[in-house]
Design a protein around this motif. Structure first.
Motif, PDB file in Angstrom:
ATOM      1  N   ARG A   4      -0.845  24.132  16.994  1.00  0.00           N
ATOM      2  CA  ARG A   4      -0.705  22.339  16.214  1.00  0.00           C
ATOM      3  C   ARG A   4       0.171  22.096  16.696  1.00  0.00           C
ATOM      4  O   ARG A   4       1.006  22.423  17.239  1.00  0.00           O
ATOM      5  N   PRO A   5      -0.228  21.055  17.653  1.00  0.00           N
ATOM      6  CA  PRO A   5       0.905  19.897  17.461  1.00  0.00           C
ATOM      7  C   PRO A   5       2.038  19.359  17.285  1.00  0.00           C
ATOM      8  O   PRO A   5       3.319  18.952  17.278  1.00  0.00           O
ATOM      9  N   TRP A   6       2.018  18.914  16.050  1.00  0.00           N
ATOM     10  CA  TRP A   6       2.387  18.442  15.225  1.00  0.00           C
ATOM     11  C   TRP A   6       1.856  18.361  13.545  1.00  0.00           C
ATOM     12  O   TRP A   6       1.301  18.898  13.184  1.00  0.00           O
ATOM     13  N   THR A   7       2.631  17.916  13.238  1.00  0.00           N
ATOM     14  CA  THR A   7       2.486  18.185  11.364  1.00  0.00           C
ATOM     15  C   THR A   7       2.588  16.398  11.145  1.00  0.00           C
ATOM     16  O   THR A   7       3.395  16.096  10.647  1.00  0.00           O
ATOM     17  N   LEU A   8       1.620  16.453  10.482  1.00  0.00           N
ATOM     18  CA  LEU A   8       1.228  14.183   9.852  1.00  0.00           C
ATOM     19  C   LEU A   8       1.856  14.683   8.349  1.00  0.00           C
ATOM     20  O   LEU A   8       1.735  15.747   7.251  1.00  0.00           O
ATOM     21  N   SER A   9       2.907  13.428   8.354  1.00  0.00           N
ATOM     22  CA  SER A   9       3.877  13.491   6.632  1.00  0.00           C
ATOM     23  C   SER A   9       2.931  12.606   5.621  1.00  0.00           C
ATOM     24  O   SER A   9       1.741  11.300   6.163  1.00  0.00           O
ATOM     25  N   GLU A 191       9.387  -8.049  -8.111  1.00  0.00           N
ATOM     26  CA  GLU A 191       9.996  -8.377  -6.512  1.00  0.00           C
ATOM     27  C   GLU A 191      10.383  -7.096  -5.554  1.00  0.00           C
ATOM     28  O   GLU A 191      10.174  -6.806  -4.390  1.00  0.00           O
ATOM     29  N   ALA A 192      10.620  -6.346  -6.569  1.00  0.00           N
ATOM     30  CA  ALA A 192      11.242  -5.021  -5.661  1.00  0.00           C
ATOM     31  C   ALA A 192      10.001  -3.769  -5.322  1.00  0.00           C
ATOM     32  O   ALA A 192       9.910  -4.137  -4.312  1.00  0.00           O
ATOM     33  N   TYR A 193       9.613  -4.236  -6.224  1.00  0.00           N
ATOM     34  CA  TYR A 193       7.956  -3.433  -6.377  1.00  0.00           C
ATOM     35  C   TYR A 193       7.233  -3.831  -4.899  1.00  0.00           C
ATOM     36  O   TYR A 193       6.642  -2.603  -4.592  1.00  0.00           O
ATOM     37  N   ALA A 194       6.940  -5.321  -4.555  1.00  0.00           N
ATOM     38  CA  ALA A 194       6.202  -5.685  -3.938  1.00  0.00           C
ATOM     39  C   ALA A 194       6.908  -5.363  -2.856  1.00  0.00           C
ATOM     40  O   ALA A 194       6.344  -4.960  -1.641  1.00  0.00           O
ATOM     41  N   ARG A 195       8.573  -5.714  -1.847  1.00  0.00           N
ATOM     42  CA  ARG A 195       9.252  -5.341  -1.443  1.00  0.00           C
ATOM     43  C   ARG A 195       8.461  -3.533  -1.014  1.00  0.00           C
ATOM     44  O   ARG A 195       8.311  -3.277   0.579  1.00  0.00           O
ATOM     45  N   LEU A 196       8.753  -2.353  -1.943  1.00  0.00           N
ATOM     46  CA  LEU A 196       9.055  -1.373  -1.844  1.00  0.00           C
ATOM     47  C   LEU A 196       7.173  -1.553  -1.220  1.00  0.00           C
ATOM     48  O   LEU A 196       7.240  -0.221  -0.455  1.00  0.00           O
ATOM     49  N   ASP A 197       6.373  -1.508  -1.398  1.00  0.00           N
ATOM     50  CA  ASP A 197       4.621  -1.684  -1.792  1.00  0.00           C
ATOM     51  C   ASP A 197       4.678  -1.785   0.096  1.00  0.00           C
ATOM     52  O   ASP A 197       4.680  -1.638   0.871  1.00  0.00           O
ATOM     53  N   GLU A 198       5.057  -3.164   0.550  1.00  0.00           N
ATOM     54  CA  GLU A 198       4.852  -3.191   1.868  1.00  0.00           C
ATOM     55  C   GLU A 198       5.564  -2.243   2.248  1.00  0.00           C
ATOM     56  O   GLU A 198       5.136  -1.928   3.818  1.00  0.00           O
ATOM     57  N   ASN A 199       7.204  -1.794   2.257  1.00  0.00           N
ATOM     58  CA  ASN A 199       8.020  -1.180   3.084  1.00  0.00           C
ATOM     59  C   ASN A 199       7.315   0.178   3.019  1.00  0.00           C
ATOM     60  O   ASN A 199       7.366   0.706   4.049  1.00  0.00           O
ATOM     61  N   THR A 200       5.929   1.252   2.858  1.00  0.00           N
ATOM     62  CA  THR A 200       5.291   1.364   2.304  1.00  0.00           C
ATOM     63  C   THR A 200       4.209   1.450   2.965  1.00  0.00           C
ATOM     64  O   THR A 200       3.895   2.154   4.087  1.00  0.00           O
ATOM     65  N   ARG A 201       3.772   0.140   3.246  1.00  0.00           N
ATOM     66  CA  ARG A 201       2.668   0.379   4.653  1.00  0.00           C
ATOM     67  C   ARG A 201       2.683   0.398   5.673  1.00  0.00           C
ATOM     68  O   ARG A 201       2.582   0.605   7.094  1.00  0.00           O
ATOM     69  N   ARG A 205       1.730   2.410   8.296  1.00  0.00           N
ATOM     70  CA  ARG A 205       1.643   2.429   9.973  1.00  0.00           C
ATOM     71  C   ARG A 205       2.265   3.137  11.527  1.00  0.00           C
ATOM     72  O   ARG A 205       1.703   3.567  11.689  1.00  0.00           O
ATOM     73  N   PHE A 206       3.214   3.155  10.525  1.00  0.00           N
ATOM     74  CA  PHE A 206       4.642   4.353  11.915  1.00  0.00           C
ATOM     75  C   PHE A 206       3.978   5.034  11.467  1.00  0.00           C
ATOM     76  O   PHE A 206       4.008   6.300  13.243  1.00  0.00           O
ATOM     77  N   LEU A 207       4.112   5.368  10.360  1.00  0.00           N
ATOM     78  CA  LEU A 207       3.306   7.587  10.937  1.00  0.00           C
ATOM     79  C   LEU A 207       2.381   7.346  11.418  1.00  0.00           C
ATOM     80  O   LEU A 207       2.070   8.083  12.281  1.00  0.00           O
ATOM     81  N   ALA A 208       1.454   5.938  11.314  1.00  0.00           N
ATOM     82  CA  ALA A 208      -0.117   6.491  11.582  1.00  0.00           C
ATOM     83  C   ALA A 208       0.390   6.226  13.542  1.00  0.00           C
ATOM     84  O   ALA A 208      -0.748   7.258  14.645  1.00  0.00           O
TER      85      ALA A 208
END
Length: 425
Positions: A4-9, A191-201, A205-208
């Motif tokens: 298996r070539p990689w491990t998904l986060s 606002e901090a949670y919104a930024r955290l949520d955007e960073n999470t998304r 997307r980066f991991l995908a």
């Protein structure tokens, strides 16, 4: 063999409980009421003003018709207290001055002034306006104390009344400021949670994207190697069928068997990659099955069967207690390098594979004595094999050196540290 070539986060969902405890139903109801009221401030303030008029405005009739008028003008504007708090402060102060001039007694509707002070302190961001509300409250308390005081000890009674009203106004103003600070903190947290949520998304997307790139690189390696072997075998068989006399059926059977075996292996490995994409849980093992000399031997045998002589010099301890991720990268570097030799080294080339182990790394060297073509695609554009090797080595902090050799041919040298980050492949 499929590795298996990689491990998904994976991002784990946050539990709906707070601190391991279930949320109380009353807390949920209070939160819903709070959200409902915040979404409809005019409706809530209108209802509040109406109820206060029925209770305090009508009861201001104890001051006669002027008392009812003053009470109505004091209470009903509270319906707009959160829309225009500063204007309401000016209006309330003006009505209070009229009351002090017209009526010598306090009215039940004077509780409206307390709501005005609270509203300004809680909802006006301007520090000047908030301090003005406190100053107006304290000044009004002092004047009202003397206006509403009675004999026989008029001055003493006035000071007591003024002190009581001033203390009440100060406490109400302080509570309003505390609420405003809480609201400010909640907005900042939101606002901090919104930024955290955007960073999470963005991270998702980066991991995908990383997963898609890893899958594309893996499929490229599999298909490029397998098709190269198949093409070499098919070209040799075509030449033998047209020029060999007599036609050697045993040799043809060997060629066809090699093609079939290579195609089946490639199909199985591609299916393995697709299975990992469909079921990420199947790739959660960071170590995976070990990679050893047997796997390297099978790879070299497949290349030799395609007609490329390969000399192998492997340190017996190269795969001894080596992390699976390191062994996997070694195998991929050798396979991609030999594939390039098949594609670009020309006829009669000989490849030499060396795998050595040092105290801190495994070093891989693949060289050939062919014509030394640059690794290019059909249209003269640079291929993706070396780029794929560099990306794979970068993931494990490895290095790659590749280029034409001074005495002809092409050489690839890779260094893979034994201390792989997290064992990820």
């Amino acid at each position: 063999m499929i590795v298996r070539p990689w491990t998904l986060s994976r991002l784990r969902p946050v539990s709906p409980t707070h601190g391991g405890r279930a949320v109380e139903p009353g807390t949920v109801l209070a939160a819903r009421v709070d959200r409902w009221s915040r979404a409809r401030p005019l409706l809530v303030d209108g209802l509040l003003a109406g109820v206060m008029w029925l209770v305090f405005g009508v009861s201001s009739l104890l001051g006669g018709l002027p008392g009812l008028v003053v009470g109505t003008l004091t209470v009903l504007p509270l319906a707009l207290r959160r829309r225009w708090p500063a204007a309401l402060l000016v209006w309330s102060a003006a009505i209070f001055v009229v009351q002090l001039v017209v009526l010598p007694i306090p009215l039940p509707a004077n509780i409206g002034q307390a709501f005005v002070i609270y509203t300004v302190a809680a909802h006006v961001p301007s520090l000047l306006v908030r301090w003005s509300a406190l100053g107006a409250g304290l000044a009004g308390s002092l004047v009202a104390g003397f206006r509403w005081s009675t004999e026989p000890d008029r001055t003493r009674n006035a000071l007591v009344i003024a002190a009581f009203l001033a203390l009440s106004a100060g406490l109400i103003w302080l509570i309003g400021n505390i609420v405003r600070g809480r609201e400010t903190n909640l907005r900042a947290l939101s606002e901090a949670y919104a930024r955290l949520d955007e960073n999470t998304r963005q991270r998702e997307r980066f991991l995908a994207q990383q997963e898609r790139v890893a899958a594309a690189r893996e499929i490229h390696d599999i298909v490029a190697h397998s098709l190269t072997v198949v093409i070499v075998q098919a070209d040799g068989a075509e030449y033998a069928a047209g020029h060999a006399q007599p036609w050697d059926r045993a040799q043809a059977r060997t060629v066809l068997a090699t093609i079939a075996r290579t195609a089946r292996t490639a199909l199985t490995e591609v299916r393995g990659v697709i299975d990992v994409l469909r079921d990420p849980e199947s790739a959660d093992d960071p170590d995976g099955p070990p990679v050893g000399l047997t796997d390297l031997g099978q790879l070299v045998a497949a290349v030799r069967s395609a007609g490329l002589p390969v000399e192998v010099h492997v340190d017996p301890a190269a795969f001894d207690r080596t992390p699976a991720a390191v062994g996997f990268v070694v195998l991929r570097v050798v396979r991609e390098s030999l594939t390039n030799v098949l594609k670009h080294a020309g006829a009669h080339a000989v490849a030499r594979v060396a795998v050595e182990r040092t105290p801190r790394a495994v070093e891989v060297s693949v060289e050939d004595d062919g014509v030394g073509h640059p690794v290019c695609g059909p249209a003269g554009t640079a291929g993706h094999g070396l780029d794929g090797m560099r990306e794979r080595l970068r993931a494990v902090d490895g290095t790659l050196t590749a280029g034409p050799r001074p005495d002809g041919g092409f050489g690839v040298r890779a260094t893979i540290p034994l201390a792989v980050r997290g064992g990820r492949r």
